[in-house]
Scaffold this motif. Structure first.
Motif, mmCIF file in Angstrom:
data_model
loop_
_atom_site.group_PDB
_atom_site.id
_atom_site.type_symbol
_atom_site.label_atom_id
_atom_site.label_comp_id
_atom_site.label_asym_id
_atom_site.label_seq_id
_atom_site.Cartn_x
_atom_site.Cartn_y
_atom_site.Cartn_z
ATOM 1 N N HIS A 1 3.883 9.866 -9.670
ATOM 2 C CA HIS A 1 3.189 9.972 -10.955
ATOM 3 C C HIS A 1 2.568 11.359 -11.116
ATOM 4 N N ALA A 2 1.950 11.868 -10.053
ATOM 5 C CA ALA A 2 1.363 13.214 -10.091
ATOM 6 C C ALA A 2 2.450 14.281 -10.132
ATOM 7 N N LEU A 3 3.532 14.042 -9.382
ATOM 8 C CA LEU A 3 4.622 15.023 -9.307
ATOM 9 C C LEU A 3 5.279 15.253 -10.661
ATOM 10 N N LEU B 1 4.151 5.561 -5.504
ATOM 11 C CA LEU B 1 4.232 5.629 -6.970
ATOM 12 C C LEU B 1 3.168 6.583 -7.514
ATOM 13 N N ASN B 2 1.991 6.553 -6.923
ATOM 14 C CA ASN B 2 0.913 7.421 -7.379
ATOM 15 C C ASN B 2 1.256 8.901 -7.177
ATOM 16 N N ASN B 3 1.876 9.199 -6.037
ATOM 17 C CA ASN B 3 2.277 10.583 -5.772
ATOM 18 C C ASN B 3 3.383 11.044 -6.723
ATOM 19 N N TYR C 1 -5.208 14.648 7.997
ATOM 20 C CA TYR C 1 -5.316 15.609 6.914
ATOM 21 C C TYR C 1 -6.272 16.733 7.283
ATOM 22 N N MET D 1 2.470 1.546 -3.577
ATOM 23 C CA MET D 1 1.551 2.010 -4.629
ATOM 24 C C MET D 1 1.184 3.485 -4.434
ATOM 25 N N ASN D 2 0.932 3.877 -3.200
ATOM 26 C CA ASN D 2 0.597 5.285 -2.953
ATOM 27 C C ASN D 2 1.774 6.188 -3.281
ATOM 28 N N HIS E 1 0.825 -1.198 0.000
ATOM 29 C CA HIS E 1 0.000 0.000 0.000
ATOM 30 C C HIS E 1 0.868 1.260 0.000
ATOM 31 N N ARG F 1 3.394 13.134 0.603
ATOM 32 C CA ARG F 1 1.997 12.693 0.541
ATOM 33 C C ARG F 1 1.045 13.586 1.334
ATOM 34 N N PHE F 2 1.567 14.482 2.162
ATOM 35 C CA PHE F 2 0.654 15.387 2.860
ATOM 36 C C PHE F 2 1.234 16.794 2.890
ATOM 37 N N THR F 3 0.454 17.739 3.418
ATOM 38 C CA THR F 3 0.875 19.137 3.385
ATOM 39 C C THR F 3 1.845 19.426 4.529
#
Lengths: 229, 246
Positions: A41-43, A37-39, A132, A34-35, A31, A93-95
């Motif tokens: 991917h957005a970056l 990689l997803n971040n 969050y 994957m998260n 988990h 992944r967070f602010t």
């Protein structure tokens, strides 16, 4: 003959413990992978340079888990570097509202510890500590002194935090505890305090003083890991 | 055009999701939310066709959120976005139109949108059919019940060609029944049950379904099954007036 039997029994006991340890070994959380990689991917679209940096962090983290995760001992500096990669990857992944601190003071950076011995505690701190919607914190400090390693790890708790025993964090913690018992028997302290607002882990384990063979790459170059956040 | 809401607690993940949504002309972004609570507020205020929802949000899991949505009235369609495996998710048995496994490509996203559009069209067709049915139901005229041969037959009005009086009995000629249904009923009573915009009495002994007329000439009307029926003198004027109007 008796001596031979004793040896055999010891050998069997050793193998049993090794098997248990292999079962309890830290494994990378899919988990998280994957998260992350997803971040990244957005970056790539938003900040290509940070995306590249993050891929380098992730590669180093994976290399450590995949190639050194089954070593008996690693230099404590390598473990600290790994935690640095992990924390920086979580950071994207967070602010900035989440207060993350990582303080490291190593007087014996090349002393040995079993690999990934702190990973579960740090992972749990992020999993349950980060909110969050309200102010939150994760504070980690690692010290070596007088032949021992001390980890202090605490995180904020939130109205929505699930009781640890019921979540997967409970399983992770109980595995980590069993592993510590197998590795160090009585020669360690694991103190967990679960108050209303703060979750705290204090770990104290012996350092293996025999100098560890220097790991050829990364470890030396990545000294910056000391002051990370 | 689908009105959608994007939900993800991780800022970058949300930004990527929104970027995809903005690239698809069929979608209008109503709101982007970092928590289920926030999303619930939006859904309370606005009409939303579909949500893209992350699972494993800390304050209320996406699954719980969707379950609570489905329990109340008109639920939006759901696409889950998640770092879990799809296999792990299917165990939860929450009806989702699609799953997007993170990270996902524009192609993956477009596939989910296609499924959403398809599902929405199905929903619309279904609700149209329902409301049409309801409207017909309200008029209560889609079927009449005819007692014949010791049973009660439901006969759809559109199937009735004509009705003939035979003494105290009526014969109902309908497509759904190969032989006419003979029933003990007066022309007057039946005439009251048949809607006047679709049926007309043309003779002391005949009521016809107006939509079955093939042609007519002086004093005679021919139905499209080639049945020829007389038009009674006292009904002729009313009949001709009626057909002029149509």
């Amino acid at each position: 003959m008796t001596k031979h039997l004793d040896e055999l029994q010891q050998q069997l006991e050793y193998e049993r413990i090794q098997q248990q340890l292999a079962f309890l070994n830290y494994q990378i959380n899919p988990h998280f992978l994957m998260n992350t990689l997803n971040n990244i991917h957005a970056l790539i679209a938003i900040d290509p340079e940070q995306a590249q940096d993050s891929i380098v962090e992730l590669s180093r983290l994976l290399r450590y888990v995949l190639y050194e995760g089954d070593h008996q001992f690693v230099p404590v500096q390598r473990e600290v570097d790994f935690l640095g990669h992990y924390i920086r990857l979580m950071r994207i992944r967070f602010t900035d509202d989440v207060d993350v601190r990582f303080d490291v003071e190593l007087t014996q950076p090349s002393a040995g510890i079993p690999p990934l011995v702190m990973a579960t505690f740090v992972e749990n701190a992020f999993k349950h500590g980060v909110s969050y919607v309200e102010p939150s914190f994760v504070h980690i400090s690692i010290r070596t002194e007088e032949g021992r390693l001390r980890l202090h790890c605490c995180n904020s708790k939130h109205s929505h935090s699930k009781p640890l025993a019921k979540s997967s964090g409970g399983v992770g913690l109980s595995n980590a505890r069993q592993r510590l018992n197998l590795l160090f028997r009585d020669n360690h302290v694991l103190h967990i305090e679960d108050s209303e607002t703060v979750f705290t882990v204090d770990l104290n384990i012996p350092l293996q003083n025999k100098p560890q063979p220097a790991v050829e790459q990364a470890a030396g170059k990545d000294k910056a890991g000391n002051e990370i956040c | 055009m689908l009105k959608v809401v994007a939900i993800d607690d991780e800022p970058l993940a949300l930004r990527q999701l929104v970027a995809y949504i903005e690239r698809v002309p069929e979608l209008t972004l109503v709101a982007q939310c970092q928590s289920a609570v926030e999303a619930a507020g939006v859904l309370g205020r606005e009409s939303v066709d579909a949500i893209f929802c992350d699972i494993n949000m800390p304050d209320l899991s996406g699954l719980d959120f969707v379950r609570s949505l489905l329990s109340g009235g008109e639920a939006p369609l759901v696409v889950f976005t998640t770092a879990y495996s799809q296999y792990a998710l299917e165990g939860f048995e929450v009806a989702a139109v699609d799953y997007l496994l993170k990270p996902f490509s524009m192609n993956d996203f477009q596939r989910a949108v296609n499924r959403l559009v398809e599902r929405k069209q199905q929903q619309l067709a279904l609700s149209e059919a329902r409301s049409q049915q309801a409207a017909e139901g309200a008029r209560g005229d889609d079927v009449i019940y005819v007692r014949a041969d010791h049973r009660t037959h439901a006969v759809a009005l559109r199937d009735i060609r004509y009705v003939q009086a035979m003494g105290e009995y009526l014969r109902v000629y309908a497509d759904s029944h190969p032989r006419p249904l003979t029933t003990l009923l007066s022309m007057k009573r039946l005439g009251e049950q048949l809607p006047h915009d679709r049926f007309m009495r043309i003779h002391r002994s005949f009521i016809i379904n107006l939509s079955r007329i093939a042609h007519f000439a002086k004093g005679r009307v021919t139905l499209n099954d080639e049945t020829e029926l007389p038009i009674g003198d006292s009904y002729r004027t009313a009949f001709e007036e009626r057909l002029k109007k149509r």
